[in-house]
Motif scaffolding. Structure first.
Motif, PDB file in Angstrom:
ATOM      1  N   ASP A 447      21.049  15.071 -78.899  1.00 41.98           N
ATOM      2  CA  ASP A 447      19.872  15.179 -79.758  1.00 41.98           C
ATOM      3  C   ASP A 447      18.598  15.129 -78.920  1.00 41.98           C
ATOM      4  N   LYS A 448      17.464  15.388 -79.589  1.00 41.23           N
ATOM      5  CA  LYS A 448      16.193  15.416 -78.866  1.00 41.23           C
ATOM      6  C   LYS A 448      15.769  14.051 -78.335  1.00 41.23           C
ATOM      7  N   PRO A 449      15.882  12.959 -79.123  1.00 36.20           N
ATOM      8  CA  PRO A 449      15.427  11.664 -78.581  1.00 36.20           C
ATOM      9  C   PRO A 449      16.133  11.253 -77.295  1.00 36.20           C
ATOM     10  N   SER A 450      17.461  11.422 -77.242  1.00 37.06           N
ATOM     11  CA  SER A 450      18.178  11.027 -76.027  1.00 37.06           C
ATOM     12  C   SER A 450      17.827  11.952 -74.868  1.00 37.06           C
ATOM     13  N   SER A 451      17.497  13.196 -75.180  1.00 36.51           N
ATOM     14  CA  SER A 451      17.123  14.145 -74.136  1.00 36.51           C
ATOM     15  C   SER A 451      15.756  13.796 -73.556  1.00 36.51           C
ATOM     16  N   VAL A 452      14.794  13.530 -74.434  1.00 31.15           N
ATOM     17  CA  VAL A 452      13.449  13.163 -73.965  1.00 31.15           C
ATOM     18  C   VAL A 452      13.515  11.892 -73.123  1.00 31.15           C
ATOM     19  N   PHE A 453      14.393  10.972 -73.490  1.00 25.45           N
ATOM     20  CA  PHE A 453      14.569   9.744 -72.706  1.00 25.45           C
ATOM     21  C   PHE A 453      14.940  10.076 -71.261  1.00 25.45           C
ATOM     22  N   LEU A 454      15.802  11.092 -71.088  1.00 29.00           N
ATOM     23  CA  LEU A 454      16.238  11.461 -69.739  1.00 29.00           C
ATOM     24  C   LEU A 454      15.167  12.201 -68.948  1.00 29.00           C
ATOM     25  N   SER A 455      14.105  12.637 -69.624  1.00 27.52           N
ATOM     26  CA  SER A 455      13.003  13.288 -68.911  1.00 27.52           C
ATOM     27  C   SER A 455      12.012  12.276 -68.339  1.00 27.52           C
ATOM     28  N   ASN A 456      12.227  10.982 -68.643  1.00 30.77           N
ATOM     29  CA  ASN A 456      11.337   9.903 -68.183  1.00 30.77           C
ATOM     30  C   ASN A 456       9.893  10.123 -68.637  1.00 30.77           C
ATOM     31  N   THR A 457       9.751  10.723 -69.832  1.00 30.14           N
ATOM     32  CA  THR A 457       8.415  11.008 -70.349  1.00 30.14           C
ATOM     33  C   THR A 457       7.743   9.742 -70.853  1.00 30.14           C
ATOM     34  N   ASN A 458       6.479   9.578 -70.480  1.00 34.39           N
ATOM     35  CA  ASN A 458       5.718   8.416 -70.937  1.00 34.39           C
ATOM     36  C   ASN A 458       4.233   8.760 -70.943  1.00 34.39           C
ATOM     37  N   HIS A 459       3.555   8.299 -71.984  1.00 36.79           N
ATOM     38  CA  HIS A 459       2.104   8.422 -72.068  1.00 36.79           C
ATOM     39  C   HIS A 459       1.530   7.077 -72.502  1.00 36.79           C
ATOM     40  N   GLU A 460       0.350   6.788 -72.030  1.00 36.44           N
ATOM     41  CA  GLU A 460      -0.375   5.630 -72.535  1.00 36.44           C
ATOM     42  C   GLU A 460      -0.592   5.848 -74.034  1.00 36.44           C
ATOM     43  N   GLU A 461      -0.061   4.925 -74.859  1.00 38.22           N
ATOM     44  CA  GLU A 461      -0.072   5.159 -76.307  1.00 38.22           C
ATOM     45  C   GLU A 461      -1.481   5.118 -76.893  1.00 38.22           C
ATOM     46  N   ASP A 462      -2.297   4.217 -76.405  1.00 40.23           N
ATOM     47  CA  ASP A 462      -3.648   4.073 -76.963  1.00 40.23           C
ATOM     48  C   ASP A 462      -4.600   5.017 -76.236  1.00 40.23           C
ATOM     49  N   GLN A 463      -4.493   6.310 -76.566  1.00 34.37           N
ATOM     50  CA  GLN A 463      -5.387   7.319 -76.007  1.00 34.37           C
ATOM     51  C   GLN A 463      -5.534   8.432 -77.035  1.00 34.37           C
ATOM     52  N   PRO A 464      -6.598   9.211 -76.970  1.00 39.80           N
ATOM     53  CA  PRO A 464      -6.756  10.327 -77.896  1.00 39.80           C
ATOM     54  C   PRO A 464      -5.598  11.308 -77.774  1.00 39.80           C
ATOM     55  N   CYS A 465      -5.177  11.878 -78.882  1.00 44.97           N
ATOM     56  CA  CYS A 465      -4.061  12.830 -78.880  1.00 44.97           C
ATOM     57  C   CYS A 465      -4.446  14.076 -78.092  1.00 44.97           C
ATOM     58  N   HIS A 466      -3.559  14.504 -77.204  1.00 42.09           N
ATOM     59  CA  HIS A 466      -3.849  15.674 -76.383  1.00 42.09           C
ATOM     60  C   HIS A 466      -3.340  16.973 -77.020  1.00 42.09           C
ATOM     61  N   LEU A 467      -2.829  16.898 -78.250  1.00 42.65           N
ATOM     62  CA  LEU A 467      -2.388  18.071 -78.993  1.00 42.65           C
ATOM     63  C   LEU A 467      -3.325  18.216 -80.177  1.00 42.65           C
ATOM     64  N   ARG A 468      -4.275  19.108 -80.049  1.00 37.77           N
ATOM     65  CA  ARG A 468      -5.408  19.148 -80.966  1.00 37.77           C
ATOM     66  C   ARG A 468      -5.262  20.276 -81.987  1.00 37.77           C
ATOM     67  N   LEU A 469      -5.520  19.946 -83.251  1.00 34.82           N
ATOM     68  CA  LEU A 469      -5.464  20.911 -84.339  1.00 34.82           C
ATOM     69  C   LEU A 469      -6.875  21.383 -84.660  1.00 34.82           C
ATOM     70  N   ALA A 470      -7.070  22.691 -84.683  1.00 37.32           N
ATOM     71  CA  ALA A 470      -8.373  23.216 -85.083  1.00 37.32           C
ATOM     72  C   ALA A 470      -8.636  22.923 -86.550  1.00 37.32           C
ATOM     73  N   ASP A 471      -7.577  22.962 -87.355  1.00 39.41           N
ATOM     74  CA  ASP A 471      -7.664  22.676 -88.788  1.00 39.41           C
ATOM     75  C   ASP A 471      -6.438  21.863 -89.167  1.00 39.41           C
ATOM     76  N   SER A 472      -6.618  20.600 -89.492  1.00 37.06           N
ATOM     77  CA  SER A 472      -5.486  19.705 -89.755  1.00 37.06           C
ATOM     78  C   SER A 472      -4.726  20.061 -91.024  1.00 37.06           C
ATOM     79  N   SER A 473      -5.299  20.910 -91.878  1.00 35.04           N
ATOM     80  CA  SER A 473      -4.619  21.265 -93.123  1.00 35.04           C
ATOM     81  C   SER A 473      -3.618  22.409 -92.951  1.00 35.04           C
ATOM     82  N   ILE A 474      -3.757  23.206 -91.887  1.00 36.97           N
ATOM     83  CA  ILE A 474      -2.947  24.418 -91.736  1.00 36.97           C
ATOM     84  C   ILE A 474      -1.439  24.155 -91.683  1.00 36.97           C
ATOM     85  N   PRO A 475      -0.953  23.120 -90.965  1.00 34.11           N
ATOM     86  CA  PRO A 475       0.499  22.915 -90.939  1.00 34.11           C
ATOM     87  C   PRO A 475       1.127  22.823 -92.330  1.00 34.11           C
TER      88      PRO A 475
END
Length: 546
Positions: A447-475
C-alpha cells in the motif's frame, strides 16, 4: 527587510547530474571562478531518483579517469531482455534484431544515480565548488532590467500560520553573474522562467511520465548481475495507457524494479501506483522478486516531450539545463548523460562569456553550441519516438520507431507533434472504464503508506503547505464530479484524499507530509489548480542508493 547576500560568478540550482557537471566543468575551465550549488535535499543525492541504466559518454568527457577516481559504476550491462506483456500471465520476448537500436545497452552500466551524484559532488568540492545542501531556491532574483541576478533561498522556521518560530532562519540572496537552473523535471523556478521569458513559444507542449521505482534484495539464485529487462504492454494496456516497465539486476543480490506511466493517459480511474503493484505479480517479474525483501521506494516525474518541446535554454542572466529544460532521450529511457552534457555545454559557454565579460555572449552562443553537440543530435534522431507512442500506442509506436530509428537513423523528413498537454487528456469519469485494483498481498504488492515509509520522507509539520491551490473549491466542485478527483490516484504517495464526514459532507484533504516531490500533481491536475513550490529546506524523501 533587507536580506543578507553572497555574490558568486555562477549560482547553480540543483545538485543533480546536470548541475554538478556544470559546476565541475566551469571550475575545470576557470579555476578561479566562484561557483555555488544550492540543493534542497538534506544531502546531495537525497532527492535523486532514476532507473538507471547509465551511458558514460558525458562522464568520459568530464572525467576521463573516472575509473581511477572510483566512480560508482559497478555493474556493466551483461544482457538485454525486451518483453511485450500480453496479459497478467503471458508475455513474449522481442528478438534483439527487431528492437529499436536505442534499447540496446552494450557498454552501459546499471547504477544508482543518487550515488553517482554524491560522487560528482565530491569531485566538484575537490575543484573548489561550494555546495549548500538543505537550502531551497525559493524564488528567482531579478534585476532592474528584468534580467536574472540569482536566487533567493527559502526561509526556515516559519509556522503554518505564517509566524516566525524560535528556529527561524531568514532568506538569503545568492547573486550570480550567471545562474544555472538544474532543478530536474518540472522545476518550479524553471516553470516560472519559461513563462516569464516565453521560452516555449513555437514549441509543442511539454509531455511527462511518472516513474515509480523500488529497490529489492532477492535470493542469490534468482539474481543475474548485469541483466536489464524492459517491458511494454500489460498492465497499462488494459486501460489504453502507454508507458513501460523495467527490472535491473545490480550488485549485492539487489534489483531495481519500476513502471513509467505516460501522463497522457485518458482514464481518470488509472492509478500509476496500483498499476505498478499489479506489474510485480506478472510471472516475468515475480520470478525474480518472490522471496525477496523490498528495501526502498520512490517516485518522480520525468520529462519526455523531446526536441519539439525543448524550450530556449538561455535568457538574460541564466540558463536552463538537464530535465529543467527537457533533455531526456525517451527512446533510450535515459537522460543522465544528455543532462550532464547540457550542463557541460552551458558551463563552457558561461566560461567563455566570463572571459569576454560580455553578458550577451551567453545568449548568442548557447543555442548554437548545444545544437552542435552530440546530445542535440541524439535528441533529434529520436524526436518522433514519444509522439508515435502517444499517437499509436506502445506496440505500433515501437514498430514505427524501429523503422524511423533503425532503418532511417532518425532522418525521415517529418517531425511528429502532440499538441495536447497531458493535463487536458482526461475523459469524464462517468464515461471511463472503472478499474478494480486488488488488495496488496504484502509480499510483492504493497500500500501507499508503507511505501512512503520506505522513502524516508519527512517534512517539518508546522510549516505552510507547499502544495498550493489557486482555488480551494475546484477539487470538490469541478474535479470530483467530472473526474472523480484524480489526484487521489495519480499521486503515488497518498497526499490527496476526499474525506467524508459521518454526515456525508466531503472535503479535500492535502497530506503534505507524505509528498515525495514527484511533481505529478503540478503536471496532471486537469484544472491546473495545483502548484508545487519548495517546502522548507531538507524536507522530502531521503533516498539511499536510488
Amino acid at each position: 527587510m533587507e536580506r543578507d547576500s553572497m555574490e558568486y560568478d555562477v549560482v547553480i540550482v540543483g545538485a543533480g547530474p546536470a548541475g554538478l557537471s556544470a559546476a565541475c566543468k566551469i571550475k575545470q575551465q576557470r579555476p578561479d571562478s566562484s561557483v555555488v550549488v544550492v540543493e534542497k535535499g538534506s544531502e546531495v543525492g537525497a532527492h535523486i531518483l532514476s532507473g538507471a541504466v547509465f551511458e558514460t559518454t558525458a562522464l568520459d568527457e568530464l572525467f576521463p579517469n573516472w575509473q581511477e577516481l572510483n566512480a560508482p559504476l559497478n555493474t556493466p550491462v551483461d544482457k538485454d531482455d525486451i518483453l511485450v506483456l500480453t496479459g497478467p500471465e503471458k508475455g513474449i520476448k522481442v528478438p534483439g534484431l527487431f528492437a529499436p537500436k536505442t534499447m540496446h545497452n552494450d557498454g552501459n552500466y546499471i547504477i544508482s544515480l543518487g550515488n553517482l551524484c554524491r560522487w560528482l559532488a565530491e569531485q566538484a568540492e575537490n575543484l573548489g565548488v561550494e555546495i549548500f545542501p538543505g537550502f531551497t531556491a525559493a524564488e528567482v532574483l531579478y534585476g532592474e532590467a528584468g534580467e536574472v541576478r540569482g536566487i533567493v533561498t527559502g526561509e526556515m522556521g516559519v509556522g503554518v500560520n505564517g509566524e516566525q518560530k524560535d528556529s527561524y532562519v531568514p532568506a538569503m540572496e545568492l547573486i550570480g553573474r550567471y545562474t544555472v537552473f538544474a532543478e530536474g523535471c518540472r522545476g518550479h523556478l524553471g516553470k516560472s522562467l519559461i513563462a516569464n521569458f516565453r521560452l516555449d513559444e513555437g514549441k509543442t507542449p511539454q509531455h511527462y511520465g511518472i516513474g515509480i521505482k523500488e529497490l529489492w534484495r532477492i535470493p542469490a539464485e534468482q539474481h543475474q548481475p548485469g541483466l536489464v529487462v524492459h517491458a511494454a504492454g500489460w498492465p497499462l494496456s488494459e486501460s489504453g495507457s502507454s508507458g513501460g516497465s523495467f527490472l535491473y539486476h545490480i550488485e549485492d543480490n539487489q534489483v531495481v524494479v519500476g513502471l513509467i506511466t505516460d501522463l497522457s493517459y485518458s482514464n481518470p480511474h488509472v492509478s500509476p501506483f496500483d498499476e505498478f503493484q499489479r506489474l510485480k505479480h506478472h510471472p516475468k517479474f515475480a520470478q525474480y522478486l518472490e522471496g525477496g525483501e523490498r528495501l526502498s521506494y520512490g517516485a518522480r516525474a520525468l520529462v519526455k516531450g523531446g526536441i519539439q518541446a525543448l524550450p530556449q535554454m538561455a535568457f538574460p542572466g541564466g540558463v536552463l539545463v538537464g530535465c529543467d529544460a527537457g533533455t531526456l532521450n525517451f527512446a533510450k529511457i535515459k537522460g543522465s548523460h544528455t543532462a550532464m552534457k547540457s550542463g557541460m555545454v552551458a558551463a563552457e559557454t558561461i566560461a567563455a562569456a566570463l572571459d569576454a565579460e560580455r553578458s550577451n555572449d551567453l545568449l548568442e552562443q548557447l543555442e548554437p553550441n548545444f545544437k552542435a553537440s552530440w546530445a542535440y543530435k541524439e535528441l533529434y534522431m529520436q524526436r518522433n519516438f514519444g509522439p508515435a507512442q502517444h499517437k499509436w500506442g506502445n506496440i505500433i509506436g515501437s514498430a514505427y520507431a524501429f523503422i524511423d530509428i533503425n532503418i532511417f537513423n532518425g532522418k525521415l523528413p517529418w517531425t511528429l507533434k502532440d499538441m495536447k498537454p497531458d493535463y487536458a487528456t482526461l475523459e469524464p469519469a462517468a464515461k471511463a472504464k472503472k478499474i478494480n485494483y486488488r488488495k496488496p498481498d504484502g509480499k510483492l504488492s504493497f500500500d501507499k503508506p508503507s511505501s512512503v515509509f520506505l522513502s524516508n520522507t519527512n517534512h517539518e509539520e508546522d510549516q505552510p503547505c507547499h502544495l498550493r491551490l489557486a482555488d480551494s473549491s475546484i477539487p470538490l466542485t469541478v474535479n470530483l464530479p467530472l473526474y472523480d478527483e484524480p489526484a487521489q490516484r495519480y499521486c503515488p504517495a497518498g497526499v490527496y484524499e476526499i474525506v467524508e464526514s459521518p454526515e456525508g459532507e466531503k472535503r479535500f484533504q492535502i497530506n503534505g507530509q507524505n509528498c515525495v516531490h514527484c511533481k505529478t500533481c503540478d503536471i496532471k491536475d486537469p484544472s491546473q489548480n495545483i502548484t508545487w513550490v519548495t517546502p522548507e529546506g531538507a524536507g522530502g524523501p531521503n533516498y539511499p542508493n536510488m
